[in-house]
Motif scaffolding. Structure first.
Motif, mmCIF file in Angstrom:
data_model
loop_
_atom_site.group_PDB
_atom_site.id
_atom_site.type_symbol
_atom_site.label_atom_id
_atom_site.label_comp_id
_atom_site.label_asym_id
_atom_site.label_seq_id
_atom_site.Cartn_x
_atom_site.Cartn_y
_atom_site.Cartn_z
ATOM 1 N N GLN A 123 0.831 -1.208 0.000
ATOM 2 C CA GLN A 123 0.000 0.000 0.000
ATOM 3 C C GLN A 123 0.860 1.250 0.000
ATOM 4 O OE1 GLN A 123 -3.615 0.089 0.070
ATOM 5 N NE2 GLN A 123 -3.126 2.173 -0.528
ATOM 6 N N LEU A 124 1.889 1.274 0.843
ATOM 7 C CA LEU A 124 2.735 2.458 0.919
ATOM 8 C C LEU A 124 3.583 2.636 -0.333
ATOM 9 C CD1 LEU A 124 4.214 3.088 4.457
ATOM 10 C CD2 LEU A 124 2.602 4.430 3.161
ATOM 11 N N SER A 125 4.003 1.544 -0.933
ATOM 12 C CA SER A 125 4.824 1.671 -2.138
ATOM 13 C C SER A 125 4.035 2.307 -3.271
ATOM 14 C CB SER A 125 5.350 0.303 -2.578
ATOM 15 O OG SER A 125 4.297 -0.524 -3.042
ATOM 16 N N GLU A 126 2.733 2.083 -3.296
ATOM 17 C CA GLU A 126 1.892 2.700 -4.322
ATOM 18 C C GLU A 126 1.687 4.184 -4.047
ATOM 19 O OE1 GLU A 126 -1.597 0.309 -4.176
ATOM 20 O OE2 GLU A 126 -0.670 -1.388 -5.230
ATOM 21 N N ALA A 128 3.989 5.991 -2.400
ATOM 22 C CA ALA A 128 5.297 6.627 -2.207
ATOM 23 C C ALA A 128 6.085 6.756 -3.497
ATOM 24 C CB ALA A 128 6.112 5.840 -1.199
ATOM 25 N N THR A 129 5.423 7.003 -4.610
ATOM 26 C CA THR A 129 6.131 7.248 -5.868
ATOM 27 C C THR A 129 5.883 8.689 -6.274
ATOM 28 O OG1 THR A 129 4.176 6.378 -7.013
ATOM 29 C CG2 THR A 129 6.010 4.871 -6.691
ATOM 30 N N PRO A 130 6.843 9.368 -6.850
ATOM 31 C CA PRO A 130 8.182 8.900 -7.204
ATOM 32 C C PRO A 130 9.070 8.688 -5.979
ATOM 33 C CG PRO A 130 8.011 11.254 -7.555
ATOM 34 C CD PRO A 130 6.627 10.781 -7.201
ATOM 35 N N PRO A 131 10.293 8.143 -6.191
ATOM 36 C CA PRO A 131 11.172 7.799 -5.064
ATOM 37 C C PRO A 131 11.434 8.941 -4.099
ATOM 38 C CG PRO A 131 12.011 6.880 -7.103
ATOM 39 C CD PRO A 131 10.849 7.751 -7.486
ATOM 40 N N ILE A 132 11.447 10.191 -4.575
ATOM 41 C CA ILE A 132 11.753 11.315 -3.682
ATOM 42 C C ILE A 132 10.727 11.426 -2.568
ATOM 43 C CG2 ILE A 132 10.492 13.050 -5.026
ATOM 44 C CD1 ILE A 132 12.749 15.020 -4.348
ATOM 45 N N ILE A 133 9.479 10.994 -2.836
ATOM 46 C CA ILE A 133 8.452 11.024 -1.802
ATOM 47 C C ILE A 133 8.733 9.930 -0.779
ATOM 48 C CG2 ILE A 133 5.988 10.807 -1.334
ATOM 49 C CD1 ILE A 133 5.456 11.893 -4.108
ATOM 50 N N ALA A 134 9.115 8.740 -1.262
ATOM 51 C CA ALA A 134 9.443 7.645 -0.356
ATOM 52 C C ALA A 134 10.593 8.025 0.561
ATOM 53 C CB ALA A 134 9.800 6.392 -1.160
ATOM 54 N N ALA A 135 11.519 8.839 0.052
ATOM 55 C CA ALA A 135 12.687 9.218 0.847
ATOM 56 C C ALA A 135 12.313 10.090 2.036
ATOM 57 C CB ALA A 135 13.702 9.943 -0.033
ATOM 58 N N THR A 136 11.142 10.734 2.010
ATOM 59 C CA THR A 136 10.729 11.591 3.120
ATOM 60 C C THR A 136 9.935 10.820 4.163
ATOM 61 O OG1 THR A 136 8.657 12.258 2.050
ATOM 62 C CG2 THR A 136 10.631 13.567 1.568
ATOM 63 N N MET A 137 9.797 9.514 3.987
ATOM 64 C CA MET A 137 9.056 8.695 4.939
ATOM 65 C C MET A 137 10.020 8.016 5.897
ATOM 66 S SD MET A 137 6.027 6.929 2.694
ATOM 67 C CE MET A 137 4.747 7.947 1.927
ATOM 68 N N GLU A 138 9.704 8.084 7.186
ATOM 69 C CA GLU A 138 10.517 7.453 8.206
ATOM 70 C C GLU A 138 9.666 6.458 8.980
ATOM 71 O OE1 GLU A 138 11.998 10.664 10.545
ATOM 72 O OE2 GLU A 138 13.359 11.387 8.980
ATOM 73 N N TYR A 139 10.316 5.488 9.600
ATOM 74 C CA TYR A 139 9.600 4.433 10.312
ATOM 75 C C TYR A 139 10.220 4.219 11.680
ATOM 76 C CZ TYR A 139 7.967 3.608 5.589
ATOM 77 O OH TYR A 139 7.448 3.793 4.343
ATOM 78 N N SER A 169 8.675 -5.340 -6.311
ATOM 79 C CA SER A 169 9.018 -4.225 -7.187
ATOM 80 C C SER A 169 10.043 -3.324 -6.498
ATOM 81 C CB SER A 169 7.761 -3.411 -7.499
ATOM 82 O OG SER A 169 7.272 -2.796 -6.317
ATOM 83 N N ASP A 170 10.633 -2.410 -7.273
ATOM 84 C CA ASP A 170 11.606 -1.473 -6.693
ATOM 85 C C ASP A 170 10.964 -0.614 -5.616
ATOM 86 O OD1 ASP A 170 13.518 -2.471 -8.367
ATOM 87 O OD2 ASP A 170 13.411 -0.836 -9.819
ATOM 88 N N GLY A 171 9.710 -0.179 -5.865
ATOM 89 C CA GLY A 171 9.019 0.660 -4.889
ATOM 90 C C GLY A 171 8.798 -0.069 -3.582
#
Length: 213
Positions: A123-126, A128-139, A169-171
């Motif tokens: 769900q989050l990988s969908e 969190a694209t493009p990658p720059i958005i995923a990079a702003t997510m912390e866990y 997938s890469d995401g």
């Protein structure tokens, strides 16, 4: 009181102070979204200086739209997708120019399954694209060590790591890696098993035996 009266900020006109308050409110708003949908706003340091600043600044700060939130923490139990979607519905897109960091605080219990983690990651990988958005997510993974069967959950995450190594997938891989390492770091603080040996797929347990994945 004397400190407030001598403050350069409070010697400015009310109009200028309001402009400053507005800039601060729209550039440093941290909120926590709970799994049942409530949104909690962290107090601003500016409101802690003195009573006058608190009276003048807090109404503006509280009224600032969530689109200007720069730090958002989402609290979820066991990577529950339903809770994730409930929380995300409360968060509007960031306003133009706002740099936002989204942190997920995951509370683990023994009812967690590998399928929960996989569904959450997908769900989050969908989202969190493009990658720059995923990079702003912390866990951040948290749990009660007295209640959680940590060894069982270690095996769950280690087995998932083998699956994600070849079948995603890469995401999903980008999201999974952050989730995996946040769990590994939290677990190491409890049982002392190093993240490096855990990542190798075998480690020594507290009872003296070895665990292999």
């Amino acid at each position: 009181m004397a400190a407030c009266q001598s403050s350069p900020l409070l010697r400015l006109s009310a109009e200028l102070r309001n402009q400053i308050y507005d800039d601060v409110a729209s550039s440093a708003k941290a909120v926590t979204v709970l799994s049942h949908g409530d949104v909690l706003t962290a107090p601003s340091p500016l409101s802690q200086v003195c009573g006058q600043l608190r009276r003048e600044f807090m109404p503006l700060f509280n009224a600032t739209h969530l689109a200007y939130a720069t730090q958002i923490t989402i609290q979820i139990t066991n990577f529950c997708v339903w809770e994730l979607l409930q929380c995300l519905q409360r968060i509007p897109p960031a306003a133009p120019g706002v740099q936002r960091i989204t942190a997920f605080k995951i509370q683990l219990s023994n009812s967690l399954t590998g399928l929960d983690v996989q569904s959450f990651t997908k769900q989050l990988s969908e989202l969190a694209t493009p990658p720059i958005i995923a990079a702003t997510m912390e866990y951040m993974v948290v749990f009660d060590p007295e209640r959680l069967d940590l060894n069982r959950q270690r095996l769950t995450f280690a087995r998932l790591a083998k699956q994600y190594r070849f079948h995603c997938s890469d995401g999903e891989q980008r999201v999974w890696e952050k989730i995996y390492w946040s769990f590994a770091v939290a677990a190491e603080q409890v049982d002392g098993i190093g993240t490096r040996e855990y990542a190798m797929g075998y480690w020594k347990s507290k009872d003296g035996g070895m665990r292999f994945v």
